[in-house]
Design a protein around this motif. Structure first.
Motif, PDB file in Angstrom:
ATOM      1  N   ILE A 171       0.236  -2.666   4.926  1.00 26.15           N
ATOM      2  CA  ILE A 171       0.624  -1.414   5.584  1.00 26.15           C
ATOM      3  C   ILE A 171       1.412  -0.524   4.632  1.00 26.15           C
ATOM      4  O   ILE A 171       1.260   0.707   4.634  1.00 26.15           O
ATOM      5  CB  ILE A 171       1.443  -1.720   6.854  1.00 26.15           C
ATOM      6  CG1 ILE A 171       0.591  -2.543   7.824  1.00 26.15           C
ATOM      7  CG2 ILE A 171       1.910  -0.439   7.526  1.00 26.15           C
ATOM      8  CD1 ILE A 171       1.318  -2.934   9.088  1.00 26.15           C
ATOM      9  N   GLU A 172       2.255  -1.112   3.798  1.00 22.69           N
ATOM     10  CA  GLU A 172       3.045  -0.308   2.864  1.00 22.69           C
ATOM     11  C   GLU A 172       2.131   0.382   1.841  1.00 22.69           C
ATOM     12  O   GLU A 172       2.365   1.540   1.480  1.00 22.69           O
ATOM     13  CB  GLU A 172       4.055  -1.199   2.150  1.00 22.69           C
ATOM     14  CG  GLU A 172       5.090  -1.817   3.096  1.00 22.69           C
ATOM     15  CD  GLU A 172       6.081  -2.691   2.346  1.00 22.69           C
ATOM     16  OE1 GLU A 172       5.898  -2.839   1.115  1.00 22.69           O
ATOM     17  OE2 GLU A 172       7.009  -3.217   2.986  1.00 22.69           O
ATOM     18  N   THR A 173       1.109  -0.312   1.395  1.00 26.90           N
ATOM     19  CA  THR A 173       0.172   0.306   0.448  1.00 26.90           C
ATOM     20  C   THR A 173      -0.581   1.468   1.108  1.00 26.90           C
ATOM     21  O   THR A 173      -0.834   2.498   0.480  1.00 26.90           O
ATOM     22  CB  THR A 173      -0.823  -0.736  -0.068  1.00 26.90           C
ATOM     23  OG1 THR A 173      -0.109  -1.857  -0.609  1.00 26.90           O
ATOM     24  CG2 THR A 173      -1.708  -0.158  -1.164  1.00 26.90           C
ATOM     25  N   ARG A 174      -0.930   1.306   2.383  1.00 23.41           N
ATOM     26  CA  ARG A 174      -1.591   2.405   3.095  1.00 23.41           C
ATOM     27  C   ARG A 174      -0.687   3.629   3.157  1.00 23.41           C
ATOM     28  O   ARG A 174      -1.141   4.762   2.967  1.00 23.41           O
ATOM     29  CB  ARG A 174      -1.959   1.971   4.511  1.00 23.41           C
ATOM     30  CG  ARG A 174      -2.962   0.841   4.590  1.00 23.41           C
ATOM     31  CD  ARG A 174      -3.278   0.576   6.046  1.00 23.41           C
ATOM     32  NE  ARG A 174      -4.015  -0.672   6.217  1.00 23.41           N
ATOM     33  CZ  ARG A 174      -4.351  -1.193   7.384  1.00 23.41           C
ATOM     34  NH1 ARG A 174      -4.029  -0.542   8.495  1.00 23.41           N
ATOM     35  NH2 ARG A 174      -5.023  -2.322   7.466  1.00 23.41           N
ATOM     36  N   LYS A 175       0.613   3.390   3.432  1.00 21.65           N
ATOM     37  CA  LYS A 175       1.552   4.509   3.525  1.00 21.65           C
ATOM     38  C   LYS A 175       1.661   5.237   2.186  1.00 21.65           C
ATOM     39  O   LYS A 175       1.675   6.481   2.131  1.00 21.65           O
ATOM     40  CB  LYS A 175       2.917   3.995   3.953  1.00 21.65           C
ATOM     41  CG  LYS A 175       3.945   5.074   4.211  1.00 21.65           C
ATOM     42  CD  LYS A 175       3.553   5.935   5.391  1.00 21.65           C
ATOM     43  CE  LYS A 175       4.682   6.883   5.800  1.00 21.65           C
ATOM     44  NZ  LYS A 175       5.099   7.785   4.729  1.00 21.65           N
ATOM     45  N   VAL A 176       1.729   4.471   1.090  1.00 19.17           N
ATOM     46  CA  VAL A 176       1.803   5.086  -0.240  1.00 19.17           C
ATOM     47  C   VAL A 176       0.521   5.856  -0.534  1.00 19.17           C
ATOM     48  O   VAL A 176       0.550   6.961  -1.102  1.00 19.17           O
ATOM     49  CB  VAL A 176       2.052   4.008  -1.310  1.00 19.17           C
ATOM     50  CG1 VAL A 176       2.017   4.606  -2.700  1.00 19.17           C
ATOM     51  CG2 VAL A 176       3.387   3.325  -1.069  1.00 19.17           C
ATOM     52  N   MET A 177      -0.632   5.305  -0.130  1.00 17.74           N
ATOM     53  CA  MET A 177      -1.907   5.971  -0.351  1.00 17.74           C
ATOM     54  C   MET A 177      -1.974   7.290   0.422  1.00 17.74           C
ATOM     55  O   MET A 177      -2.409   8.321  -0.112  1.00 17.74           O
ATOM     56  CB  MET A 177      -3.044   5.039   0.078  1.00 17.74           C
ATOM     57  CG  MET A 177      -4.427   5.595  -0.164  1.00 17.74           C
ATOM     58  SD  MET A 177      -4.831   5.648  -1.931  1.00 17.74           S
ATOM     59  CE  MET A 177      -6.497   6.299  -1.835  1.00 17.74           C
ATOM     60  N   GLN A 178      -1.531   7.272   1.668  1.00 19.02           N
ATOM     61  CA  GLN A 178      -1.570   8.484   2.484  1.00 19.02           C
ATOM     62  C   GLN A 178      -0.628   9.556   1.953  1.00 19.02           C
ATOM     63  O   GLN A 178      -0.969  10.748   1.931  1.00 19.02           O
ATOM     64  CB  GLN A 178      -1.234   8.127   3.930  1.00 19.02           C
ATOM     65  CG  GLN A 178      -2.270   7.251   4.604  1.00 19.02           C
ATOM     66  CD  GLN A 178      -1.846   6.792   5.977  1.00 19.02           C
ATOM     67  OE1 GLN A 178      -0.783   7.195   6.483  1.00 19.02           O
ATOM     68  NE2 GLN A 178      -2.659   5.945   6.611  1.00 19.02           N
ATOM     69  N   ASP A 179       0.568   9.152   1.506  1.00 19.76           N
ATOM     70  CA  ASP A 179       1.505  10.132   0.946  1.00 19.76           C
ATOM     71  C   ASP A 179       0.960  10.746  -0.342  1.00 19.76           C
ATOM     72  O   ASP A 179       1.109  11.963  -0.577  1.00 19.76           O
ATOM     73  CB  ASP A 179       2.858   9.461   0.681  1.00 19.76           C
ATOM     74  CG  ASP A 179       3.528   9.004   1.969  1.00 19.76           C
ATOM     75  OD1 ASP A 179       3.147   9.518   3.047  1.00 19.76           O
ATOM     76  OD2 ASP A 179       4.415   8.123   1.911  1.00 19.76           O
TER      77      ASP A 179
END
Length: 436
Positions: A171-179
């Motif tokens: 989930i943290e990687t998804r958040k970084v990807m979206q930002d």
């Protein structure tokens, strides 16, 4: 296969002429790739004899006559390049081997040869002299039957790197990807508010570039997944190689025997590491087979062998007697097949369309794609598959966030209004989804 036709100098020719001929022959053979097959044919004016014990692998057990000076030259070149005489590999009568009769002694000798690489001797079915063939010469015709399959040269292209989409499970990687995508996509501003005035090519180019840069920065590329004994034991192998290299620098003037003794221990340990790795892999495969865990069994075997070479699927011709394996022939056959299906329907016949399936009407077909429709289409993308040459897998679109969906909706709306798609989508498949 490279076919070489030769005519060698006779035995009483000058030594300089012989040296020039065999030097030229040696240069020609050296310039041929070691992966290619060789068929060396001709009148060599040389007798190689029948001493197969000394020239093992070069002369077979069924030679004839004695060796002369020219034969020694020819045997030396063949032994150097791992070539063998097919005439001496088959048990035949001497009258079916010899090709030339001496005018004075009236004895028959073997002077004409068919020479191939030692590894290709299995392709030769027989080599024999044809006694009844009239060739307007004092030599008999020599015939050799080959049964070989020459593979087309594979295109040596480096494989395209793949994005490490497995990191998107976090989930943290998804958040970084979206930002990261939000930051890059926010800089993409349209020159006009009208969808009909947008530049489709420029808009898609900037959108695709933003996706690629964000994916490379956040995800990176995957490493090799196939198991390898060297890579898995690199922590132990590198110190051994470094120690051997430093020892070589410390003793540069050692003799050949001393160099061999210094490297023997390193080579022995490398072989032990390799054997231990293969033994462990064999035990692992055997354990899967004993436990009937066939998925892990075939997965491990496939990982050891590595990726398989993909080939095109053969298609039968119109008459059904020939298999078409060429890609262009397959496309032409499919086009012919679909043209036959279309020709079955006569537009002038009102009952011809009754057999075709009826499709439900599409309400509001002229409206631009909505955000929910784009979201459903993105979620329907296959994982670990790239839809275009940009090599962006479906996971990047799925977990790109709401900002990516908005940009995609605007872009698809512009394509819808203008009725065009980017030129890079030339191989795209347009799928229409019918709703009830």
């Amino acid at each position: 296969m490279t076919v070489i036709s030769t005519y060698a100098p006779t035995l009483d020719s000058e030594e300089e002429i012989k040296d020039t001929f065999y030097a030229s022959l040696d240069e020609v053979i050296r310039n041929i790739s070691t992966l290619d097959k060789i068929a060396l044919l001709g009148d060599f004016n040389a007798r190689v004899g029948k001493n197969s014990s000394i020239w093992s692998g070069v002369i077979g057990k069924h030679g004839t006559g004695n060796m002369n000076a020219n034969g020694l030259r020819l045997l030396s070149i063949c032994a150097e390049h791992q070539l063998c005489f097919t005439n001496t590999m088959f048990q035949l009568l001497d009258k079916l081997k010899t090709t030339w009769m001496h005018p004075s002694s009236k004895k028959w000798h073997l002077l004409d040869y068919v020479i191939v690489r030692h590894r290709d001797i299995r392709d030769v079915q027989i080599t024999r002299a044809m006694r009844s063939a009239e060739c307007c010469t004092d030599h008999r015709l020599l015939r050799s039957i080959f049964q070989t399959v020459i593979r087309p040269s594979a295109r040596k292209q480096p494989p395209k790197p793949r994005l490490n989409v497995a990191l998107l499970k976090n989930i943290e990687t998804r958040k970084v990807m979206q930002d990261n995508l939000h930051e890059r996509l926010s800089g993409l501003s349209a020159n006009t508010n009208s969808a009909t005035d947008l530049d489709i090519e420029a808009l898609w180019s900037s959108l695709s570039e933003a996706l690629q840069n964000a994916s490379k920065e956040v995800l990176g590329y995957t490493r090799r997944k196939n198991p390898d004994w060297f890579d898995e034991n690199v922590d132990e192998i590198l110190p051994l190689l470094n120690a051997a290299f430093q020892d070589r620098l410390a003793h540069p003037a050692s003799t050949v025997l001393e160099k061999w003794k210094r490297t023997t221990s390193t080579q022995r340990r490398l072989r032990e590491i390799q054997n231990e790795w293969w033994i462990n892999k064999a035990r692992e495969i055997q354990r899967y087979a004993d436990d009937n865990r066939f998925y892990e069994l075939f997965k491990t075997i496939k990982g050891i062998y590595g990726p398989f070479r993909r080939t095109s699927i053969a298609v039968r011709s119109a008459d059904g007697n020939t298999l078409l394996k060429d890609k262009q022939q397959n496309l032409e056959r499919w086009a012919e097949h679909f043209q036959e299906l279309l020709n079955r329907v006569n537009p002038s016949d009102p009952t011809a369309l009754d057999e075709l399936p009826t499709l439900p009407l599409v309400p509001e077909l002229d409206e631009c794609p909505t955000l929910n429709e784009v979201k459903d289409a993105v979620q329907a993308l296959k994982n670990k598959k790239t839809a275009g040459e940009d090599a962006i897998p479906g996971e990047v679109y799925k977990y790109g966030g709401i900002h990516l969906l908005l940009k995609l909706t605007d872009f698809l709306s512009a394509c819808w209004c203008q009725g065009i798609i980017p030129s890079s989508w030339k191989h795209a498949t347009i799928v229409t989804i019918y709703k009830k």
